[in-house]
Design a protein around this motif. Structure first.
Motif, PDB file in Angstrom:
ATOM      1  N   PRO A 228     -26.819  48.099 -51.680  1.00 33.84           N
ATOM      2  CA  PRO A 228     -26.545  46.659 -51.593  1.00 33.84           C
ATOM      3  C   PRO A 228     -26.518  45.978 -53.153  1.00 33.84           C
ATOM      4  O   PRO A 228     -25.743  44.896 -52.992  1.00 33.84           O
ATOM      5  N   TRP A 229     -26.782  46.677 -54.144  1.00 35.02           N
ATOM      6  CA  TRP A 229     -26.386  46.144 -55.421  1.00 35.02           C
ATOM      7  C   TRP A 229     -24.691  45.950 -55.548  1.00 35.02           C
ATOM      8  O   TRP A 229     -24.385  45.033 -56.028  1.00 35.02           O
ATOM      9  N   LEU A 230     -24.043  46.997 -55.285  1.00 32.67           N
ATOM     10  CA  LEU A 230     -22.801  47.184 -55.260  1.00 32.67           C
ATOM     11  C   LEU A 230     -22.271  45.717 -54.472  1.00 32.67           C
ATOM     12  O   LEU A 230     -21.200  45.165 -54.807  1.00 32.67           O
ATOM     13  N   ALA A 231     -22.396  45.732 -53.204  1.00 35.85           N
ATOM     14  CA  ALA A 231     -21.941  44.781 -52.271  1.00 35.85           C
ATOM     15  C   ALA A 231     -22.429  43.367 -52.860  1.00 35.85           C
ATOM     16  O   ALA A 231     -21.484  42.436 -52.899  1.00 35.85           O
ATOM     17  N   ALA A 232     -23.764  43.376 -53.250  1.00 35.64           N
ATOM     18  CA  ALA A 232     -24.042  41.937 -53.987  1.00 35.64           C
ATOM     19  C   ALA A 232     -23.210  41.637 -54.887  1.00 35.64           C
ATOM     20  O   ALA A 232     -22.644  40.355 -55.106  1.00 35.64           O
TER      21      ALA A 232
ATOM     22  N   LEU B 239     -21.826  42.771 -45.207  1.00 34.11           N
ATOM     23  CA  LEU B 239     -21.806  44.223 -45.657  1.00 34.11           C
ATOM     24  C   LEU B 239     -23.196  44.294 -46.623  1.00 34.11           C
ATOM     25  O   LEU B 239     -23.863  45.233 -46.530  1.00 34.11           O
ATOM     26  N   ALA B 240     -23.537  43.484 -47.403  1.00 35.00           N
ATOM     27  CA  ALA B 240     -24.479  43.324 -48.400  1.00 35.00           C
ATOM     28  C   ALA B 240     -25.876  43.435 -47.458  1.00 35.00           C
ATOM     29  O   ALA B 240     -26.704  44.230 -48.108  1.00 35.00           O
ATOM     30  N   PHE B 241     -26.156  42.592 -46.425  1.00 35.70           N
ATOM     31  CA  PHE B 241     -27.160  42.902 -45.787  1.00 35.70           C
ATOM     32  C   PHE B 241     -27.302  44.046 -44.757  1.00 35.70           C
ATOM     33  O   PHE B 241     -28.422  44.804 -44.816  1.00 35.70           O
ATOM     34  N   SER B 242     -26.031  44.464 -44.551  1.00 35.68           N
ATOM     35  CA  SER B 242     -26.027  45.843 -43.909  1.00 35.68           C
ATOM     36  C   SER B 242     -26.520  46.990 -44.596  1.00 35.68           C
ATOM     37  O   SER B 242     -27.292  47.787 -44.347  1.00 35.68           O
ATOM     38  N   MET B 243     -25.927  46.880 -45.958  1.00 34.15           N
ATOM     39  CA  MET B 243     -26.414  48.051 -46.971  1.00 34.15           C
ATOM     40  C   MET B 243     -28.111  48.016 -47.034  1.00 34.15           C
ATOM     41  O   MET B 243     -28.673  48.863 -47.294  1.00 34.15           O
ATOM     42  N   SER B 244     -28.705  46.695 -47.222  1.00 33.00           N
ATOM     43  CA  SER B 244     -30.152  46.724 -47.542  1.00 33.00           C
ATOM     44  C   SER B 244     -30.734  47.214 -46.178  1.00 33.00           C
ATOM     45  O   SER B 244     -31.864  47.910 -46.283  1.00 33.00           O
ATOM     46  N   MET B 245     -30.267  46.762 -45.039  1.00 28.00           N
ATOM     47  CA  MET B 245     -31.044  47.449 -43.755  1.00 28.00           C
ATOM     48  C   MET B 245     -30.602  48.931 -43.616  1.00 28.00           C
ATOM     49  O   MET B 245     -31.616  49.716 -43.280  1.00 28.00           O
ATOM     50  N   LEU B 246     -29.516  49.317 -44.099  1.00 26.54           N
ATOM     51  CA  LEU B 246     -29.271  50.626 -44.114  1.00 26.54           C
ATOM     52  C   LEU B 246     -30.160  51.746 -44.737  1.00 26.54           C
ATOM     53  O   LEU B 246     -30.673  52.511 -44.601  1.00 26.54           O
TER      54      LEU B 246
END
Lengths: 175, 676
Positions: free
Chosen positions: B263-267, B293-300
């Motif tokens: 999520p950090w990379l996406a953010a 994508l950023a929210f997807s990564m935190s949920m993932l």
């Protein structure tokens, strides 16, 4: 063309979601096989777990015939279940060396009185040191040790009726 | 009573989330900004009007629910199951409080409380977006919140009572009584939640086709805030793993670590593309994609950590049923938003054009590189899941992540150094050729210098060269400007970029210059590493509240200085049985000495017992975390700067509006009353 491109993230995600849903419903293989398989046993020396039976050193597992090393404890319920199968193995001439984990002499004696004693020696592993060194992840576990003192096979969990022929076969293999 | 109140507050919040979702969605059916004729206008006011108050009241209720659980932990109310399993009356008070979120249910309650609070802030304070976009945003936000309320109430109720209250709690695990563990997960959570607000805003803008610079300005503080918390969380987590695990490393590419990095990379990518959108009205679809994508990564990340679908060294309370629930939410939100994206994205008009050699061009390049690194981390993290579906068990580690990541990180750092020097829209690279040459000269000079000194890997040489050049380049945007007039946001960028250089320097230095000594030592023996003399004085057993340990007393000295005592321990906890290694550290400005004690190593010729002692000298390793802190501080400066500008602008508008109103009033005075 651009429109199709916008579908790519959705397609990738659906693939992941399908895979994850499939894997979530798979039985999880939690056993961690020991990294010590095919390695020589480490040097160790354990005090006797009860009076009247000898303790266990590495040298006791070297020379002669292959042996079984059984990690158990009087407080472990599956160990009660595997006791008759260990006796079956013993009656077929297999030498079983026991390691009692975090146990008390009177509890060990009580257990052996109730469920039988298939062991030639029982060492007391009071701080799980041998367990950690041979890569055991729990109690009970049974190891096949060849005559040179190498760990050849690890059985995780209690020994059941169908495990007995398997262990006999493994013992034969390393003979 | 406390528990029932808490549960009631949760149910009420969930009900308000439904109201927020429905009224927000109904607000969308009306004409543009609720002004399509007398009939439509009335409808807009009757439905959409409830969304904002629903979000605000919900925030109060959710925070109240969390406060009540906090109180239950503070007074150790053992009739609540969660308190019984996770607390104990003899715990220090501070750990009673932190125990509230040191478990699955409590941490999920913290999650929804922060989510509702953010939603309330958004609904209560944000007035810049078109009313329809706001309605859509609040509808999406309510929908997201509803999923988490359902998850909490149906599968992880934190307020569950025990039929009989026991006399004492069973949660006295000292491994969890660590201030690092108490702070680092909630920090990451706040970051994740911030990204969920960014997600709602992106969906709102996408649904109403309002992907505008104004929208980007509204989105930016949420992204920046979330990113600051994520940066702090990752930095703290990395340092915790470094000193607590006793392996001498600071990043292990473990699935749980990757779950916080992605999520950090996406953010980070989103943060930069939002700036392009705000300043230049370009990268519209790309920004929306990154928001999703950023929210997807935190949920993932949450899914991977909580479901136990991947094996990790971090032991979490794993529950496949909860995993299925999170996966269902993931499918609903991410699948749904990607479907909307697929349908709507082509209808968002392409933004303003620009050339490759411009600041936008550099930012796009960095965005692509960041996304590529994200893809590499994601692939490496999920690959074991894929192979396990075919019954092959693999683990993916540094030999994959390090070189594969570096392929994209190195060009990214290069462009990061020069990007801020370029002008918007179109620039002539010849204009900054002096700077380009100077930076290249620094890289080459540093690499040549270090290569002469010793035999180091190509990656660490490149890392050192680029770190020094980046540190210089970070300050170049300030050249020729009146420092007093430079906006705070620019200072923030300078500081964050300098932080990246500092961190990179720490990483490269750690990997190039670390010296390590593993020795079997008996008390009285001495050895040396990295200019330090290490003498083992004695090894003796020590006991703690629920552990015993072998503790080594080691005197370490460098040059003429007074020796410092180091006491690394090999601990054995007995409840639950678990061996841990307590490292001992000496911190100097130019590095850290890191010592751990291993196993007994037999006896030496004179019959003395020997121990494995492992010592590392890690030059500048602390710079990794100093850099992380600098990056986060840069983010804070940037938020402060943006908010200040926004407030100034709002005041200016108000004053201008008042002046106009006064003028109008004057005019009206002169005009006769309009006829009926």
């Amino acid at each position: 063309m651009m429109r199709a491109l916008y579908l790519v993230p959705l397609a990738l995600f659906l693939f992941f979601a399908g895979l994850a849903a499939f894997m979530l419903n798979q039985p999880k293989q939690q056993d961690v096989p020991s990294q010590m398989i095919a390695q020589p046993l480490p040097e160790f020396s354990l005090q006797p777990a009860i009076a009247g039976m000898p303790g266990v050193r590495r040298a006791d597992l070297v020379g002669g015939q292959p042996r079984l090393l059984n990690i158990w404890a009087s407080w472990c319920l599956p160990c009660i279940a595997e006791a008759p199968h260990l006796e079956a193995l013993q009656s077929q001439g297999v030498e079983i060396i026991g390691i009692a984990v975090r146990d008390r002499p009177e509890a060990v004696a009580d257990f052996l009185g109730r469920y039988g004693n298939p062991y030639t020696r029982i060492g007391a592993d009071d701080i799980s040191s041998l367990m950690i060194e041979i890569g055991a992840s729990g109690v009970p576990e049974t190891y096949v040790i060849d005559a040179e003192g190498n760990i050849r096979y690890q059985h995780i969990g209690d020994v059941r009726a169908d495990t007995v022929p398997l262990l006999l076969e493994k013992l034969e293999e390393v003979r | 009573m406390i528990a029932e109140l808490g549960l009631a507050a949760l149910w009420l919040s969930a009900a308000l989330a439904v109201l927020q979702m429905v009224s927000g969605a109904l607000g969308l059916r009306d004409g543009p900004d609720g002004q399509n004729g007398p009939d439509g206008k009335a409808r807009a006011q009757s439905y959409a009007i409830y969304a904002r108050p629903a979000a605000v009241v919900q925030a109060f209720l959710a925070v109240l629910a969390f406060g009540l659980l906090l109180y239950a932990f503070a007074v150790t109310d053992l009739s609540i199951k969660l308190v019984e399993t996770n607390s104990h009356s003899a715990k220090p008070f501070i750990y009673k409080l932190t125990g509230t979120w040191g478990n699955h249910e409590g941490s999920m309650l913290l999650w929804v409380a922060v989510l509702a609070l953010s939603g309330g802030l958004l609904a209560g304070l944000e007035r810049r977006l078109p009313e329809k976009t706001m309605s859509a945003t609040l509808a999406v936000q309510g929908f997201v919140a509803l999923g988490f309320y359902a998850f909490l109430i149906l599968s992880s109720n934190p307020f569950e009572r025990l039929p009989v209250a026991p006399l004492e709690g069973s949660g006295l695990n000292p491994l969890l009584q660590d201030i690092g563990l108490a702070i680092h997960p909630p920090t990451l959570y706040v970051g994740y939640v911030g990204l969920s607000i960014a997600f709602s805003l992106c969906m709102g803008a996408l649904i109403t086709r309002q992907v505008t610079p104004e929208f980007a300005k509204v989105l930016r503080p949420w992204v920046l805030g979330a990113w600051v918390f994520l940066t702090f969380g990752i930095t703290a987590g990395s340092y915790w793993a470094y000193y607590e695990l006793g392996w001498g490393g600071w990043w292990f590419w473990d699935p749980v670590e990757n779950a916080s990095l992605m999520p950090w990379l996406a953010a980070t990518a989103l943060l930069h593309s939002v700036s392009v959108l705000a300043a230049r009205d370009a990268l519209r679809t790309w920004t929306i994609m990154l928001g999703v994508l950023a929210f997807s990564m935190s949920m993932l990340g949450t899914f991977l950590v909580r479901s136990g679908v991947l094996t990790s060294v971090h032991a979490f309370a794993v529950d496949p049923e909860r995993g299925s629930f999170i996966l269902a939410l993931l499918g609903l939100y991410i699948g749904g938003s990607l479907a909307i994206f697929a349908v709507r994205a082509s209808s968002i008009a392409e933004g303003t054009r620009f050339t490759a050699t411009s600041r936008e061009g550099a930012l796009v390049f960095n965005n692509v590189m960041l996304s590529a690194i994200l893809a590499i981390v994601l692939l490496g993290t999920l690959y074991p899941l894929l192979t396990e579906a075919f019954d092959v068990r693999v683990s993916v580690g540094p030999p994959y992540f390090n070189p594969a990541g570096a392929i994209f990180a190195i060009p990214m750092f290069a462009v990061m150094a020069v990007g801020p020097l370029l002008r918007w829209k179109n620039d002539n690279p010849g204009r900054i050729q002096f700077e380009l040459k100077a930076l290249l000269a620094i890289v080459i000079a540093v690499i040549a210098l270090v290569a002469i000194l010793g035999d180091y890997s190509v990656l660490s040489l490149l890392g050192l060269g680029m770190a020094i050049a980046l540190a210089v380049a970070a300050f170049l945007p300030l050249r020729g400007r009146v420092l007093r007039r430079v906006p705070l946001a620019t200072w923030g960028m300078v500081m964050a970029h300098f932080g990246v250089a500092v961190s990179l320097f720490g990483m490269a230095s750690e990997s190039a210059f670390t010296t390590e000594r593993l020795a079997a030592m008996a008390p009285g023996d001495a050895t040396d590493t990295g200019g330090w003399t290490i003498q083992l004085e004695e090894v003796s057993p020590v006991a703690g509240p629920n552990w015993t340990a072998m503790e080594a007393r080691i005197m370490a000295s460098r040059g003429d200085e007074e020796p410092t005592l180091l006491t690394p321990q090999a601990r054995n906890f007995w409840s639950p049985p678990q061996p841990t290694s307590e490292s001992a550290l000496i911190t100097r400005w130019n590095g850290q000495l890191y010592a751990v004690i291993g196993d007994r190593a037999g006896v030496d010729a004179r019959g003395r017992e020997r121990w494995q002692i492992r010592v590392w000298w890690k030059p500048f390793v602390t710079f990794i975390w100093y850099g992380g802190v600098l990056i986060a501080m840069g983010g804070i400066l940037s938020i402060a700067g943006r908010v200040r500008v926004d407030l100034k602008r709002r005041n200016a508008k108000k004053i201008a509006g008042q002046r106009r109103a006064d003028l109008d009033a004057l005019d009206e005075d002169k005009l006769p009353e309009p006829a009926e």
